[in-house]
Design an enzyme around this catalytic site. Sequence first.
Site, PDB file in Angstrom:
ATOM      1  CB  ILE A 149       4.829 -24.350   7.860  1.00 45.73           C
ATOM      2  CG1 ILE A 149       3.370 -24.175   8.304  1.00 45.73           C
ATOM      3  CG2 ILE A 149       5.578 -23.032   7.982  1.00 45.73           C
ATOM      4  CD1 ILE A 149       3.214 -23.763   9.762  1.00 45.73           C
ATOM      5  CB  CYS A 150       9.040 -23.543   5.485  1.00 46.90           C
ATOM      6  SG  CYS A 150      10.635 -23.032   4.798  1.00 46.90           S
ATOM      7  CD  GLN A 151      13.024 -29.585   4.963  1.00 46.10           C
ATOM      8  OE1 GLN A 151      13.031 -29.435   6.194  1.00 46.10           O
ATOM      9  NE2 GLN A 151      14.035 -30.143   4.322  1.00 46.10           N
TER      10      GLN A 151
END
Length: 357
Positions: A149-151
């Site tokens: 998720i995301c980074q």
Amino acid sequence: MTSGNQFADLFNARESRDFIAKLLKGQAVLRGLSESDIDVGTAPKEPLHRDGRVTLYRYAPLVPPDRLSPPVLICYGLVSRYYMIDLQPERSVVRRLLERGLDLYVIDWGYPTGVDRWMTFEDHLDVLDGCVDVVRRRHALDRIDLLGICQGGVFSLCYAALSPHRVKNLVVMVTPVDFAADTSLLARLARSIDADLLVDSMGNVPGSFMHEGFMMRSMFGQNIQKYANLMDLFDEREQLLTFLRMEKWIHDNPDHPGEAFRTWFKDFYQANKLVEGTLELGGRRVSLRALTMPVLNLYGDQDDIISPPASIALADHIGTDDYTARSFPVGHIGMYVSSKAQRDLPQTLCDWLREHR
């Protein structure tokens, strides 16, 4: 006869009185709340493995063992806290996935201290590898499903590219890939920052620095309007608690390990090495063409933190034909907490994983 000015003065006096009354009521309501009222991350879980500040948790399943799907390891990022995916029971991607029979693990990166200043991007991949090993051993599997998720999605892309034999299915959510295609304010700021000067001067980059960047996305909306609107929630306890839980997460920003920050800004945002094919981590070249496992890409088409084109670009760089992309009519945070995402995203993810067992 009352003059127009007198009517205006009377109106202003009543408006001021009502405003003060709301403030006083709000003060009383907020004083009546305790820390336990603003609880977050409440889905039951147990710690299974620790590596320094990092903890691997397994969420308690919500279906009988014979109905459990194969395990999924969630890798969140370093910039904020993972409990956004489990903000509260009715706004919890985690609970919706557990209800559908997924066996979930999550990495909690904890709060870096001074000793983590030298922890590199590849060091974090080593920690991720250790967590993958724990899940593999517990389930006697050669490969597991990985959700980044995301980074954390970038961590997952790099890890799966370097260790494709350990990842059966890869899912990324609101994840930047082509950083040059990211036109968000945060990306433009990241491309202008002297990361070397920042890390050499400060070591770990304070969470407050990252927080201020997020707040700059909408100076009025993020810093003034929402607090003015707060007064309308004092009669709505559950809405007020949701607001306060969001605020708790927004202001809970860990410091970012210095060396990992240096790589994150210089190699990804500024040099765009991930899609250029020039990224090296620990002496190994990271090639997205090595992603030959099935890949699911989930993104929000209203995302103002990771521009959708930066995520959509993944299709052009991977080495698998088994690729699926799904967009949702929400922003970055809405992927975790909006009613639309709560309804559609977990089902989309579970259906895809079942098709790829």
